[in-house]
Motif scaffolding. Structure first.
Motif, PDB file in Angstrom:
ATOM      1  N   GLY A 270       4.759 -35.786 -13.029  1.00  0.00           N
ATOM      2  CA  GLY A 270       4.099 -36.192 -13.752  1.00  0.00           C
ATOM      3  C   GLY A 270       2.872 -36.960 -12.804  1.00  0.00           C
TER       4      GLY A 270
ATOM      5  N   PRO B 132      -3.460 -39.121 -17.049  1.00  0.00           N
ATOM      6  CA  PRO B 132      -3.027 -37.571 -16.552  1.00  0.00           C
ATOM      7  C   PRO B 132      -3.884 -36.542 -15.966  1.00  0.00           C
TER       8      PRO B 132
ATOM      9  N   PRO C   4       0.717 -32.619 -15.641  1.00  0.00           N
ATOM     10  CA  PRO C   4       1.665 -32.753 -15.723  1.00  0.00           C
ATOM     11  C   PRO C   4       3.266 -32.658 -14.409  1.00  0.00           C
ATOM     12  N   GLU C   5       2.485 -31.755 -13.963  1.00  0.00           N
ATOM     13  CA  GLU C   5       4.053 -30.744 -13.176  1.00  0.00           C
ATOM     14  C   GLU C   5       3.907 -31.568 -11.463  1.00  0.00           C
TER      15      GLU C   5
END
Length: 322
Positions: free
Chosen positions: A63, A78, A81-82
């Motif tokens: 993240g 953000p 997320p990966e």
């Protein structure tokens, strides 16, 4: 007065404090990452002198998040997320260049991403996949790290091979492309530097960083790919070339080998010289390299002490530092 910004990881959280030049705290330590797990981060000043901080989790708990334009107390943005392993650079026009990786465990594909944010304004979805390095599940990846010169953007990474016929080998590669034009990405280029001490430092480029004489060409000497702890030069704006400081295993006395600190220069995608900077009986490690507006270089590194701990070394090409 001048303030030093300190960043560190503790218990998988990212902290910041401020200190004056006398070494006194002027802002108490605070946690920037909230309840998020942090394994890697990068910090850079934007052209207005404001801090930009990106941080990311671990491979098994990824993240990627961003704190932009000095708003370190705000809600983190953000990004992916990966995402893991962020690396940041601003160019002379104030555009923010960022790279990161999707580096899942196991047999899943590893992907390096690049994005440019005009005027340093974050906008989702600007990233482009620029490389998919071939890794086995047992390989160890370090990086990627981002650097800029006045012609190219670079991503540099290490792969430590742990199993198979090449077990124990360290491979270092880079790709490059014009900043903001990742569709023109080069094929991966391997890094191999001299593994010896006695070399001819007779080359000085017409335009480049103020680093003195260098070795070029470098393929006239026995070479090694054992290049680790890479640190790409930090500058306030891209310079005519990129400098990379790193640890390299070289021949020492009595047929021994020792880890030393070296610097490789790249210009417009090609090698533009090499320097070996240390020759010490104990391993020299963890170099950090910056340059000023005049292109002078400032370098620190650690040397392992006989009784444990480290000695800290500093070197510079600036005439007022000699």
């Amino acid at each position: 007065g001048q303030v030093l910004h300190l960043f560190w990881l503790a218990s998988n959280s990212l902290y910041q404090a401020q200190m004056n030049t006398a070494g006194n705290l002027v802002a108490e330590p605070r946690r920037l990452s909230g309840d998020k797990i942090v394994d890697s981060y990068d910090v850079i000043l934007n052209p207005e002198g404001q801090l930009t901080v990106w941080y990311a989790g671990q491979r098994r708990n990824p993240g990627l998040f961003a704190l932009m334009d000095g708003n370190l107390s705000g809600e983190a943005i953000p990004v992916d997320p990966e995402g893991v392993r962020p690396s940041l650079q601003y160019d002379a026009a104030g555009n923010l260049h960022a790279t990161w990786a999707n580096y899942p465990p196991g047999y899943s594909d590893t992907v390096f991403f690049y994005a440019v944010y005009p005027a340093g304004v974050y906008e989702p979805g600007r990233e482009t996949a620029v490389s998919e390095p071939l890794l086995s599940p047992t390989d160890i990846l370090l990086g990627p790290w981002l650097g800029l010169d006045q012609q190219q953007a670079y991503l540099v990474w290490n792969i430590a091979v742990r199993t198979g016929p090449e077990a124990g080998k360290i491979l270092t590669n880079y790709i490059y492309f014009p900043p903001g034009q990742p569709e023109q990405v080069s094929a991966p280029q391997s890094v191999a530097v001299p593994a010896v001490v006695e070399m001819d430092y007779g080359y000085t480029p017409e335009e480049g960083l103020m680093a003195g004489g260098r070795v070029l060409p470098i393929d006239e000497y026995p070479r090694t790919t054992a290049v680790t702890d890479a640190f790409l030069v930090t500058t306030s704006a891209p310079t005519p070339e990129l400098a990379i400081a790193f640890d390299v295993i070289v021949q020492y006395e009595f047929r021994q080998e020792r880890g030393q600190v070296g610097t490789l220069f790249l210009q417009n995608g090609a090698v533009n010289g090499y320097q070996l900077l240390s020759f010490t009986p104990d391993a020299s490690v963890a170099p950090t390299l910056i340059s000023d507006e005049a292109g002078q270089l400032y370098l620190t590194w650690l040397e392992r002490g006989e009784l444990g701990g480290f000695q800290i070394y500093f070197a510079s090409t600036a005439t007022d530092m000699v």
